[in-house]
Scaffold this active site. Sequence first.
Site: not given
Ligand code: 13P
Ligand code: 13P
Ligand code: MG
Ligand code: MG
Length: 360
Positions: A343, A227, A85, A225, A222, A5
């Site tokens: 995490y 994936d 993002y 994920k 964190y 990702d």
């Molecule tokens: P942000 O705090 O950058 O919004 O990250 C949270 C996130 O990616 C969970 O989806």
């Molecule tokens: P991804 O691992 O697919 O980037 O998702 C992160 C996340 O925090 C979703 O809420």
């Molecule tokens: Mg993903």
């Molecule tokens: Mg992502």
Amino acid sequence: MIKADVGSVSGHMTVHPKQLEVARQFMEDARQKGTISDYHVTHAGDDIELIMTHAMGENHSAIHELAWKCFKQITAEVSRPLKLYAAGQDMLSEAFSGNIKGMGPGVAELEFAERQSDPVLIFMADKTEPGAWNLPLFKIFADPFNTAGLIIDLGLHDGFIFTVLDVVDNVSVELKCPAEMYDLLALIGTPSKYVIERVLRSDGLPAAAASTTRLSLIAGRYVGKDDPVCIVRAQHGLPAAGEVLEAFAFPHLVAGWMRGSHHGPLMPVSVDDSQNKVSRFDGPPRVVGLGFQVSDGKLIGPTDLFADPAFDRTRQTANLVADYMRLHGPFMPHRLGPEEMEYTTLPQVLEKLKTRFKKT
Ligand code: 13P
Ligand code: 13P
Ligand code: MG
Ligand code: MG
């Protein structure tokens, strides 16, 4: 299979078409130079998936570096300029160090001699962790209630050998099924720690390989994920393609979903855009599947494995389970247990409250 990702559109929903364009051009150049024999570029939600065939064997630095450079280029040319993002999300190191394993991207490699005809199925998940494959891989290669061939086909009667990796302590063990089935289940029922990495037929024929990267264990925090991806060979002395797919008809609960911190059903979907944008509560977690014939190193296909109305009911069940799990809000077992929350940002919440806990 190498995947990462490196940034996405409207949060963690999906990739940008330009990212796939850059990936395809990069792979095409490598094919023309002869580094790889063939490739297919696709995505699962916000994860870019590089499916490659080559003759250099597993863990080859030239192949790993190719994928690393490809993801770097996509990040620099598309993700950052478009301010996608979490641009470069899974690229946890600055420089390539010879092996992409442990640097963020997920890797599943399977070296084999092509059979007379070799169907190969590729599974790619979004919003979940590598342990998500434990249940389907067990069903495919060890459960006769899923795989009729284990009973009917003498070629499968001697069973399969599972390599299980302990992702926390970095040790692995080989367990033979059916003889050691109960030991195997005792481990893989804890998918956050024990992950099936590889499956061989009892005579050593390579049958399946899965990625085992746990981003939070590499980064110590964190970052998104894992994936995971998984390669499964089918037919002629191995489970039939339909037996492999049958294991995904039950949308079992996996860890991931919103902020990587919730249990939800693994929903099989088509690669098609209408099902491969991960939206509700950043989920629910999903898996896409592509089927190929490998022919002299070329990838013939793909077929879109879950683009079948026969999986509609699985998707309906997954959505019903999603409703049910969501009603728990911030409570376990929807939210993951404390050892997994270590995490995320939960330690910061605890730190803030530290001085306010009173002895009773
Ligand atoms: P942000 O705090 O950058 O919004 O990250 C949270 C996130 O990616 C969970 O989806
Ligand atoms: P991804 O691992 O697919 O980037 O998702 C992160 C996340 O925090 C979703 O809420
Ligand atoms: Mg993903
Ligand atoms: Mg992502």
